[in-house]
Design a protein around this motif. Structure first.
Motif, short mmCIF file in Angstrom:
data_model
loop_
_atom_site.label_atom_id
_atom_site.label_comp_id
_atom_site.label_asym_id
_atom_site.label_seq_id
_atom_site.Cartn_x
_atom_site.Cartn_y
_atom_site.Cartn_z
N ALA A 1 -1.09 3.89 0.59
CA ALA A 1 -1.01 3.20 -0.70
C ALA A 1 -2.32 2.46 -1.01
N ILE A 2 -2.88 1.81 -0.02
CA ILE A 2 -4.14 1.09 -0.24
C ILE A 2 -5.28 2.07 -0.52
N ASP A 3 -5.29 3.19 0.21
CA ASP A 3 -6.33 4.19 -0.03
C ASP A 3 -6.26 4.72 -1.46
N ALA A 4 -5.05 4.95 -1.95
CA ALA A 4 -4.88 5.47 -3.31
C ALA A 4 -5.32 4.46 -4.36
N ALA A 5 -5.23 3.17 -4.03
CA ALA A 5 -5.56 2.12 -5.00
C ALA A 5 -6.94 1.52 -4.76
N ALA A 6 -7.71 2.06 -3.85
CA ALA A 6 -8.98 1.45 -3.45
C ALA A 6 -9.94 1.27 -4.63
N GLU A 7 -10.06 2.28 -5.46
CA GLU A 7 -10.99 2.20 -6.60
C GLU A 7 -10.57 1.09 -7.56
N HIS A 8 -9.27 1.03 -7.86
CA HIS A 8 -8.77 -0.01 -8.76
C HIS A 8 -9.02 -1.41 -8.18
N LEU A 9 -8.78 -1.56 -6.88
CA LEU A 9 -8.99 -2.87 -6.25
C LEU A 9 -10.46 -3.28 -6.29
N SER A 10 -11.34 -2.33 -6.10
CA SER A 10 -12.77 -2.64 -6.15
C SER A 10 -13.20 -2.99 -7.57
N GLU A 11 -12.57 -2.36 -8.56
CA GLU A 11 -12.87 -2.71 -9.96
C GLU A 11 -12.45 -4.15 -10.25
N LEU A 12 -11.27 -4.53 -9.76
CA LEU A 12 -10.83 -5.92 -9.93
C LEU A 12 -11.82 -6.87 -9.25
N ASP A 13 -12.24 -6.50 -8.07
CA ASP A 13 -13.18 -7.35 -7.32
C ASP A 13 -14.54 -7.40 -8.00
N GLY B 1 -11.54 -3.01 -2.39
CA GLY B 1 -10.78 -1.79 -2.18
C GLY B 1 -11.28 -1.00 -0.99
N ILE B 2 -12.60 -0.88 -0.89
CA ILE B 2 -13.19 -0.15 0.23
C ILE B 2 -12.86 -0.83 1.55
N SER B 3 -13.00 -2.15 1.59
CA SER B 3 -12.74 -2.89 2.83
C SER B 3 -11.28 -2.75 3.27
N MET B 4 -10.38 -2.89 2.31
CA MET B 4 -8.96 -2.80 2.67
C MET B 4 -8.59 -1.39 3.12
N ALA C 1 -4.83 -10.76 -4.17
CA ALA C 1 -3.43 -10.84 -4.58
C ALA C 1 -2.92 -9.46 -4.99
N ALA C 2 -3.78 -8.70 -5.68
CA ALA C 2 -3.38 -7.35 -6.11
C ALA C 2 -3.13 -6.44 -4.91
N SER C 3 -3.98 -6.50 -3.90
CA SER C 3 -3.77 -5.65 -2.72
C SER C 3 -2.54 -6.09 -1.95
N ALA C 4 -2.23 -7.38 -1.97
CA ALA C 4 -1.03 -7.86 -1.28
C ALA C 4 0.23 -7.27 -1.93
#
Length: 218
Positions: free
Chosen positions: A19-31, A40-43, A197-200
């Motif tokens: 799930a985290i791998d699939a959302a990595a790009e979105h999480l990095s955009e938020l960051d 996203g990459i780190s997680m 918070a989003a990754s959590a």
């Protein structure tokens, strides 16, 4: 069944990693809006390392404590930034709480979430309202404890937990960051959801998928 809880946790970590791998790009955009754009990459790297470590046949993975300690070590080795020590401490505290329980039910998962949140708070010396992952983990743990105490299991339990997590993440958009790199932006951090918070929320949703048949009592 001996080792059942440990096996379910290993499967849960695999679900989280996907799930985290699939959302990595979105999480990095938020960051990228309030940080270094690498969350996203780190997680993804961290949970991939956890999945690999838990995929190895090792005697210490026979208990929940062993699984969570192994996850802590793998995540910490893979993620050198501040998130690494925070998650590693959370995993270790959760492992201490679960010990060698053989069955995961609503009460044990609630205890695990509470210990995890306490570990993150202890390590980061943070609190709710700082605009961090704690704005998700604390209300999610509280909702889990309340749901378990009310005898709720399965989908009912996870609905309470995931709604609390989603509301906690959404609330970070109206907060001014006081921790981490985002704190340097001050008022300019307003209007942005905290990436931690989003990754959590993604992690909790993956837990709900993996443990959707959670009984309300062992």
């Amino acid at each position: 069944m001996s080792g059942s809880a440990a096996r379910r946790l290993i499967a849960t970590f695999a679900r989280i990693s996907d799930a985290i791998d699939a959302a990595a790009e979105h999480l990095s955009e938020l960051d990228g809006a309030i940080g270094d754009a690498d969350h996203g990459i780190s997680m993804a790297l961290g949970f991939e390392a956890v999945a690999v470590a838990l995929g190895q046949p090792r005697a210490e993975l026979a208990t929940p404590a062993g699984v969570l300690n192994a996850a802590a070590g793998a995540f910490l080795n893979a993620v050198g930034a501040s998130t690494g020590p925070l998650y590693a401490t959370g995993f270790r505290r959760a492992g201490e709480r679960l010990g060698a329980v053989e069955v995961l039910d609503a009460a044990t998962v609630a205890a695990m979430l509470q210990a995890f949140a306490a570990g993150v708070r202890e390590r980061g010396k943070g609190q709710r309202g700082d605009k961090t992952m704690l704005d998700v983990w604390i209300p999610a743990a509280e909702a889990a404890a309340q749901a378990a105490a009310a005898g709720r299991g399965g989908a009912d339990f996870w609905t309470a937990v995931t709604v609390a997590a989603e509301q906690g993440a959404a609330a970070t958009a109206s907060m001014v960051a006081t921790r981490g790199r985002a704190a340097r932006l001050g008022e300019r951090s307003l209007g942005h959801v905290d990436p931690g918070a989003a990754s959590a929320v993604i992690i909790i949703a993956a837990m709900a998928d993996a443990l959707d048949d959670l009984p309300n009592a062992a």
